[in-house]
Design an enzyme around this catalytic site. Sequence first.
Site, PDB file in Angstrom:
ATOM      1  N   ASN A   9       0.841  -1.192   0.000  1.00 17.18           N
ATOM      2  CA  ASN A   9       0.000   0.000   0.000  1.00 17.18           C
ATOM      3  C   ASN A   9       0.882   1.249   0.000  1.00 17.18           C
ATOM      4  OD1 ASN A   9      -1.505   2.291   1.116  1.00 17.18           O
ATOM      5  ND2 ASN A   9      -3.158   0.825   1.456  1.00 17.18           N
ATOM      6  N   LEU A  10       0.845   1.988  -1.089  1.00 20.47           N
ATOM      7  CA  LEU A  10       1.737   3.139  -1.243  1.00 20.47           C
ATOM      8  C   LEU A  10       1.487   4.224  -0.206  1.00 20.47           C
ATOM      9  CD1 LEU A  10       1.780   3.449  -5.147  1.00 20.47           C
ATOM     10  CD2 LEU A  10       3.566   2.512  -3.658  1.00 20.47           C
ATOM     11  N   HIS A  11       0.219   4.402   0.192  1.00 16.78           N
ATOM     12  CA  HIS A  11      -0.105   5.400   1.216  1.00 16.78           C
ATOM     13  C   HIS A  11       0.542   5.031   2.547  1.00 16.78           C
ATOM     14  CE1 HIS A  11      -3.062   7.552  -1.253  1.00 16.78           C
ATOM     15  NE2 HIS A  11      -3.481   6.373  -1.662  1.00 16.78           N
ATOM     16  N   LYS A  12       0.432   3.756   2.922  1.00 16.78           N
ATOM     17  CA  LYS A  12       1.031   3.304   4.182  1.00 16.78           C
ATOM     18  C   LYS A  12       2.555   3.385   4.127  1.00 16.78           C
ATOM     19  CE  LYS A  12      -2.612   0.149   5.753  1.00 16.78           C
ATOM     20  NZ  LYS A  12      -2.924  -1.239   6.192  1.00 16.78           N
ATOM     21  N   ASP A  70      -2.020  -3.844  10.681  1.00 15.69           N
ATOM     22  CA  ASP A  70      -3.392  -4.169  10.313  1.00 15.69           C
ATOM     23  C   ASP A  70      -4.257  -3.111  10.968  1.00 15.69           C
ATOM     24  OD1 ASP A  70      -4.975  -6.037   8.718  1.00 15.69           O
ATOM     25  OD2 ASP A  70      -6.061  -6.375  10.584  1.00 15.69           O
ATOM     26  N   PHE A 154      -6.932   8.284   1.960  1.00 18.83           N
ATOM     27  CA  PHE A 154      -7.407   7.092   1.251  1.00 18.83           C
ATOM     28  C   PHE A 154      -8.394   6.366   2.147  1.00 18.83           C
ATOM     29  CE2 PHE A 154      -3.838   5.844   3.811  1.00 18.83           C
ATOM     30  CZ  PHE A 154      -4.045   4.530   4.185  1.00 18.83           C
ATOM     31  N   GLY A 155      -8.961   5.291   1.642  1.00 16.66           N
ATOM     32  CA  GLY A 155      -9.909   4.523   2.447  1.00 16.66           C
ATOM     33  C   GLY A 155     -11.121   5.355   2.847  1.00 16.66           C
ATOM     34  N   LYS A 177      -2.324  15.028   9.424  1.00 13.89           N
ATOM     35  CA  LYS A 177      -2.946  13.718   9.643  1.00 13.89           C
ATOM     36  C   LYS A 177      -1.934  12.725  10.199  1.00 13.89           C
ATOM     37  CE  LYS A 177      -4.604   9.608   7.421  1.00 13.89           C
ATOM     38  NZ  LYS A 177      -4.591   8.814   6.186  1.00 13.89           N
ATOM     39  N   ARG A 183      -2.275   5.376  13.310  1.00 13.60           N
ATOM     40  CA  ARG A 183      -0.998   4.754  12.960  1.00 13.60           C
ATOM     41  C   ARG A 183       0.157   5.452  13.681  1.00 13.60           C
ATOM     42  NH1 ARG A 183      -2.320   4.436   8.000  1.00 13.60           N
ATOM     43  NH2 ARG A 183      -3.280   2.406   8.227  1.00 13.60           N
TER      44      ARG A 183
END
EC number: 3.6.1.66
Length: 199
Positions: A9-12, A70, A154-155, A177, A183
């Site tokens: 996941n590029l965002h993560k 997760d 995202f999401g 953010k 996170r």
Amino acid sequence: MEILLATTNLHKIREFKEMCKAFAHLEILSLHQFPAYMCPEEVGTNFKENAISKAEHAAKHLNRWVLADDSGLVVPRLSGKPGIYSRRFAGLEATDEENRKKLLLEMRQLINKEDRTAYYECCLALSSPTGLQKCVQGICEGFILNEARGRNGFGYDSLFVKNDYEKSFAEIDEAVKNRISHRRKAFERLSAFLENLRD
């Protein structure tokens, strides 16, 4: 020292790399550099079980230190949904937009703000090739909007407003953010361990 992020996941990846800048001794890799690796099926009943499974599996099979995440959105009035199914709430191949539409549909009868409370939860598991070393959790509480707002993130970010904020996660600056997210809160609980981690 190299640590592998068990995600594509590029965002993560971008978020974790930004948080890890404080640790000059760490080099962050991702599963993009190991295209032959097959991730285990997510069969856990909660975020913690899934994070541990992903971390231990990748660490064992790739013989590396691995950090696995997760995370997802929890809406108490929906009995915890979407929860561990956040990424595939509307189906295995569902887009973020389809997942958001399904969430809004299921919440259409929940009018009052107090009925629309929600929280993001993140579990981070750090494993070496010999097994689990650390597992931490972070939570960010807020509520779900009646319609999407913003283009960042995202999401479910465009539907989620953190308590004490007026803008959705998709309306605020990404750097902001990343300082207040679930996170980030989980990562801060891992920081002391990472600081002392050496080859």
